[in-house]
Design an enzyme around this catalytic site. Structure first.
Site, PDB file in Angstrom:
ATOM      1  N   ASP A   1      -1.317  -1.238   6.191  1.00 22.59           N
ATOM      2  CA  ASP A   1      -1.577  -0.894   7.589  1.00 22.59           C
ATOM      3  C   ASP A   1      -3.040  -0.605   7.898  1.00 22.59           C
ATOM      4  O   ASP A   1      -3.383  -0.324   9.040  1.00 22.59           O
ATOM      5  CB  ASP A   1      -0.732   0.321   7.988  1.00 22.59           C
ATOM      6  CG  ASP A   1      -1.130   1.578   7.221  1.00 22.59           C
ATOM      7  OD1 ASP A   1      -1.830   1.457   6.195  1.00 22.59           O
ATOM      8  OD2 ASP A   1      -0.746   2.680   7.642  1.00 22.59           O
TER       9      ASP A   1
ATOM     10  N   ASP B   1       0.862  -1.170   0.000  1.00 24.50           N
ATOM     11  CA  ASP B   1       0.000   0.000   0.000  1.00 24.50           C
ATOM     12  C   ASP B   1       0.909   1.233   0.000  1.00 24.50           C
ATOM     13  O   ASP B   1       2.074   1.150   0.382  1.00 24.50           O
ATOM     14  CB  ASP B   1      -0.876  -0.035   1.255  1.00 24.50           C
ATOM     15  CG  ASP B   1      -1.787   1.172   1.352  1.00 24.50           C
ATOM     16  OD1 ASP B   1      -2.301   1.604   0.306  1.00 24.50           O
ATOM     17  OD2 ASP B   1      -1.980   1.683   2.462  1.00 24.50           O
TER      18      ASP B   1
ATOM     19  N   ASN C   1      20.068 -43.987  12.001  1.00 22.66           N
ATOM     20  CA  ASN C   1      19.312 -42.778  11.682  1.00 22.66           C
ATOM     21  C   ASN C   1      19.463 -41.732  12.787  1.00 22.66           C
ATOM     22  O   ASN C   1      19.649 -40.540  12.528  1.00 22.66           O
ATOM     23  CB  ASN C   1      17.836 -43.139  11.476  1.00 22.66           C
ATOM     24  CG  ASN C   1      17.116 -42.121  10.618  1.00 22.66           C
ATOM     25  OD1 ASN C   1      17.648 -41.652   9.619  1.00 22.66           O
ATOM     26  ND2 ASN C   1      15.906 -41.769  11.018  1.00 22.66           N
TER      27      ASN C   1
ATOM     28  N   ASP D   1      -6.522  -3.100   3.696  1.00 25.26           N
ATOM     29  CA  ASP D   1      -5.424  -3.975   3.263  1.00 25.26           C
ATOM     30  C   ASP D   1      -5.559  -5.404   3.784  1.00 25.26           C
ATOM     31  O   ASP D   1      -4.791  -6.276   3.383  1.00 25.26           O
ATOM     32  CB  ASP D   1      -4.078  -3.413   3.746  1.00 25.26           C
ATOM     33  CG  ASP D   1      -3.777  -2.044   3.166  1.00 25.26           C
ATOM     34  OD1 ASP D   1      -3.855  -1.898   1.941  1.00 25.26           O
ATOM     35  OD2 ASP D   1      -3.482  -1.120   3.946  1.00 25.26           O
TER      36      ASP D   1
ATOM     37  N   ASP E   1      21.458 -37.971  12.739  1.00 22.21           N
ATOM     38  CA  ASP E   1      20.623 -36.783  12.984  1.00 22.21           C
ATOM     39  C   ASP E   1      21.235 -35.841  14.019  1.00 22.21           C
ATOM     40  O   ASP E   1      20.948 -34.646  14.021  1.00 22.21           O
ATOM     41  CB  ASP E   1      19.224 -37.198  13.460  1.00 22.21           C
ATOM     42  CG  ASP E   1      18.324 -37.602  12.295  1.00 22.21           C
ATOM     43  OD1 ASP E   1      18.608 -37.171  11.162  1.00 22.21           O
ATOM     44  OD2 ASP E   1      17.339 -38.329  12.517  1.00 22.21           O
TER      45      ASP E   1
ATOM     46  N   ASN F   1      21.314 -45.390   2.076  1.00 22.51           N
ATOM     47  CA  ASN F   1      21.308 -46.492   3.047  1.00 22.51           C
ATOM     48  C   ASN F   1      20.271 -47.542   2.691  1.00 22.51           C
ATOM     49  O   ASN F   1      20.521 -48.761   2.784  1.00 22.51           O
ATOM     50  CB  ASN F   1      21.040 -45.957   4.449  1.00 22.51           C
ATOM     51  CG  ASN F   1      22.264 -45.296   5.044  1.00 22.51           C
ATOM     52  OD1 ASN F   1      23.387 -45.566   4.634  1.00 22.51           O
ATOM     53  ND2 ASN F   1      22.053 -44.411   6.008  1.00 22.51           N
TER      54      ASN F   1
END
Length: 855
Positions: free
Chosen positions: A604, A338, A697, A608, A701, A672
């Protein structure tokens, strides 16, 4: 032929009602100018139309909203992994996955559930009383009891109770900024206007939720509740928000994993059955592999990434309300904004006072200051701006008001009659000063000039003055005419036969450093588009100041004549959309999204809210309306696009680190799975036990959790990027198969050189698999050379700890419990050599891959 609005009930209202006469509309609505509706008819219509309030058609219960957070493909895969882990006897892994799912779901639940607050804020704006005429008598009713056909009376301070047309008015002006974003109050008067007139210029119409700032009037209510312009905004922001670009990417990624996992599990299970392996062991092994492909920590990685990003952005005065918007902010390539209050300050500022030749004039400034100071009518923003410019140092002691010609919407000018002291420039003579619309002021002037000389206003002179007026408008300035004369005896009440003095100009200035911010965003690959309710001349001036590309401007009227296909074709090439209505702003956002853009919208005002809600990234400012802030995902604590540019960079860091995990997880896990599937075909035992698969796993991780805080290459910040499923698939296959090549090399070494049995094979492959997957993070985390891109300290420590733990594990009681045996040092050395060869090869393959495949 014009369409008519019937909503299946009551009178048939012309679609473009503003182009019809008040008398015709009163007849259509079955009302009366003098008597209004009868109480009986009003009650009947209240039953027929319903209360004049905007209630939700229905809300999901908190439980349903909470459960809906777990319906995505990634969550369904992880829920399946949890069940499998319980079946396999790995309670620890199952609890960890379940905790990740729940935490992620709870965060998403609160984000969605809190959106109801936005709707309630919108409703608060329009709760009040209204003065109506019922049975020929004035009555005050609750706004929710106002019905179509009601005649309402309005005065300064009143909120308009519905969409209406004026029947009569006296100097009535309305603040419609909540709908149109216009800085200046709109002057209103009765009568029809052209059917193509945009919402902000319909001088005969009033809208629900706007308010009267001056004057009085009588209006006919045509629409109430959700049929109003305000109601349209309500409908849009109360709808469930569509998936944003990043959320679509995660969803598509989940579907990809589901297809791959299902296919490989079925193949591996039946191959093991054909090899006459025990059915239950084969089933558990297949299920364990499916868990192995699942990026279990993806929700946690995303949450940690987003939380870290939100914290960093808060330090830069960017508040993140919806965490997923951070990723979209980084991917955003178009920012729509705007104008008023976002790109500009939203204030009326005194710019200049110039004479009839366009030169700065202290005389015109003096006349303007006197006119604004002594007027006693409604103090509009223009007069306030003049007085602010005058400051406290201006001396008005030599002047005294002896008369006033009030402003009205026919003459559109205000006259002040003053007596002056001998010490003033006017030498003790009475003067009349008039200020107002240029055409009206010049139309009542026969001369032009100041105290230094006056001459006749010829047609040629008037043409030159008109050209100056147009040039001021082209600069985005609002110009008023100023005229004066000595007030002769008996002429005090006449403001004709004036001396035209010049112009006083006003502006809504650009915010400080907005140009630098726009250029910085352009360097980041983010294009700015202005969507404003202001007229095209002002909008064009703003575009020129900001040096936005392209000269074409599309107006709201132009859009009304465009199909969706035509708008989609145009929307990417146009930088300025002027005279737009709230629903048109949303239409522009949706058209841009359909053209495969990631779109942000910054505004604002209430007008809008629908566009903010529709965008991938909805942005508001801290001093914006509560409704705009409620609809937004991101709120700027300062009205400054520069801090938004900082937020964009932070979003790209977050996106980059999230994608690092996805690339690593899917390639390593796919490799894997492929390796284990292949090994299971020629080994007389399972290459890894189900519990060992899950441990593999988990161990890989641990360092990858540190990716959330990893440093990001500058090349990942220079332009917006989106999740690319095709790139992920290619990355997964190339680097997954590459890791499998070195897995099979490990199998050969273990079986042919060291003659490994079941325990040694599982120990050796577990060691090589985890260390290679951990160290390759250093390669895969960047498209640049491993020597040119430094990992963060946390990631470096995580990788070192994981590698040390894997080498040490087989020598501990826990390793024995998991089925591992103590390998000879020479075997460990050979395995580490294989890992080194893998890292070197992966670095070489990476250079070729990124040269041929673009992210």
């Amino acid at each position: 032929m014009e369409k008519e609005i019937n909503m299946g009930r009551g009178p048939v209202i012309p679609e473009k009602y503003w182009s019809h006469s008040p008398e015709e509309l009163i007849s259509i609505m079955g009302s009366s100018m003098d008597n209004g509706l009868s109480e009986e008819e009003a009650d009947r219509r209240l039953t027929e139309y319903g209360p004049n309030r905007m209630e939700s058609t229905g809300k999901n219960s908190a439980i349903l909203i909470f459960l809906s957070q777990f319906k995505g493909p990634i969550n369904l895969i992880l829920i399946g992994a949890t069940i499998i882990s319980f079946v396999a006897g790995d309670t620890t892994d199952a609890v960890m996955i379940l905790a990740i799912i729940l935490i992620s779901g709870i965060l998403s639940f609160f984000q969605e559930y809190s959106s109801d607050r936005t709707v309630s804020q919108l409703l608060e704006v329009v709760r009040t009383k209204a003065d109506v005429i019922r049975d020929g008598k004035a009555a005050t009713v609750d706004m929710e009891d106002v019905v179509p056909g009601d005649i309402v009376t309005l005065s300064a301070g009143d909120i308009v109770p519905g969409d209406a047309v004026l029947l009569s008015s006296r100097s009535l002006s309305a603040d419609e900024s909540s709908l149109t974003g216009e800085t200046y109050p709109e002057e209103k008067s009765g009568g029809a206007v052209n059917e193509d007139t945009v919402l902000s210029k319909r001088t005969n119409s009033l809208y629900m939720g706007t308010h009267v700032v001056s004057g009085t009037g009588t209006a006919l209510i045509l629409k109430t509740a959700r049929d109003t312009e305000f109601g349209k905004i309500y409908d849009h922001i109360s709808r469930k928000q569509n998936l944003t670009e990043f959320e679509k990417g995660i969803r598509d990624f989940g579907y990809l994993l589901m297809r791959i996992t299902f296919t490989m599990v079925i193949i591996i299970f039946f191959l093991n059955i054909l090899l006459k392996r025990p059915v239950m062991d084969s089933f558990l092994f297949s299920l364990a592999l499916s868990v192995g492909l699942t990026p279990q920590l993806l929700p946690a990685i995303i949450s940690v990434n987003l939380s870290r990003g939100a914290r960093n952005m808060a330090e830069k005065k960017v508040i993140v309300k919806k965490l997923s918007s951070i990723e979209n902010l980084g991917s955003m390539n178009i920012l729509c904004s705007d104008k008023t209050g976002t790109v500009t300050t939203g204030e009326v500022i005194f710019k200049s006072a110039v004479d009839s030749y366009g030169n700065d004039s202290s005389f015109v400034r003096l006349l303007t200051q006197l006119n604004s100071h002594f007027q006693t009518g409604y103090k509009n923003p223009i007069d306030s701006a003049v007085e602010k410019e005058s400051g406290e140092g201006f001396d008005f002691s030599g002047y005294k008001k002896i008369g006033e010609i009030p402003y009205n919407f026919v003459d559109k000018r205000l006259g002040i009659i003053l007596s002056t002291g001998n010490e003033t420039p006017f030498g003790g003579k009475d003067i009349l000063i008039s200020k107002g619309a240029f055409t009206n002021i010049v139309g009542e002037s026969i001369n032009l000039g100041d105290l230094n000389g006056i001459k006749s206003l010829s047609d040629d002179e008037e043409d030159k003055i008109s050209e100056i007026y147009r040039s001021l408008g082209d600069e985005g300035l609002r110009a008023l005419g100023v005229a004066w004369k000595y007030a002769d005896e008996g002429e005090e009440e006449k403001d004709d036969r004036m001396n035209f003095a010049g112009f006083v100009t006003f502006m809504d200035p650009l915010k400080d450093r907005i140009g630098e911010a726009v250029r910085e965003m352009d360097s980041l690959g983010v294009e700015l588009k202005i969507l404003t309710g202001d007229n095209r001349i002002v909008a064009q001036s703003i575009a020129k100041e900001l040096m936005l590309p392209g000269k074409e401007i599309i107006t709201g009227t132009d859009m009304e004549k465009m199909s969706e296909a035509a708008l989609m074709k145009k929307v990417c090439d146009v930088s300025i959309f002027a005279e737009t209505e709230p629903n048109q702003k949303e239409r522009i956002i949706l058209a841009l999204k359909k053209m495969n853009n990631v779109v942000g919208y910054m505004g604002d005002g209430i007008n809008d809210a629908a566009a903010i809600h529709a965008a991938d990234v909805g942005i508001s400012v801290n001093n914006g309306s509560d409704v705009a802030k409620g609809a937004a995902a991101i709120v700027l604590l300062e009205q400054n696009l520069e801090i938004l540019a900082d937020g964009i960079k932070e979003g790209r860091r977050t996106f980059s680190n999230t994608m690092k995990y996805i690339f690593l997880a899917v390639s390593a896990n796919f490799g894997n799975m492929f390796s284990m599937a292949g090994a299971s075909l020629f080994l007389p035992f399972l290459p890894l036990e189900p519990s060992q698969v899950l441990l593999t796993n988990l161990m890989t991780d641990i360092p990858q959790m540190q990716l959330a805080g990893d440093s990001v290459d500058s090349c990942m910040l220079d332009k917006p990027r989106k999740m690319n499923i095709s790139f992920i698939k290619k990355f997964m296959v190339v680097f997954g198969l590459l890791s499998s090549v070195f897995d099979f090399m490990t199998f050969f070494v273990l079986l042919k050189i060291f003659g490994a049995g079941k325990e040694l094979f599982q120990t050796g492959w577990f060691t090589e698999s985890v260390i290679s997957a951990t160290l390759v993070v250093l390669v895969m985390r960047t498209s640049r050379s491993i020597l040119q891109s430094r990992p963060s300290r946390g990631l470096t420590i995580g990788i070192a700890v994981a590698c040390f733990a894997v080498i040490l594990l087989p020598y501990t009681p826990l390793g024995t419990l998991l089925g591992f045996i103590k390998p000879e040092p020479v075997l460990v050395a050979v395995l580490l050599l294989i890992v080194l060869l893998y890292i070197i090869t992966a670095e070489a393959v990476k250079k070729i891959f990124y040269r041929r495949v673009k992210l």
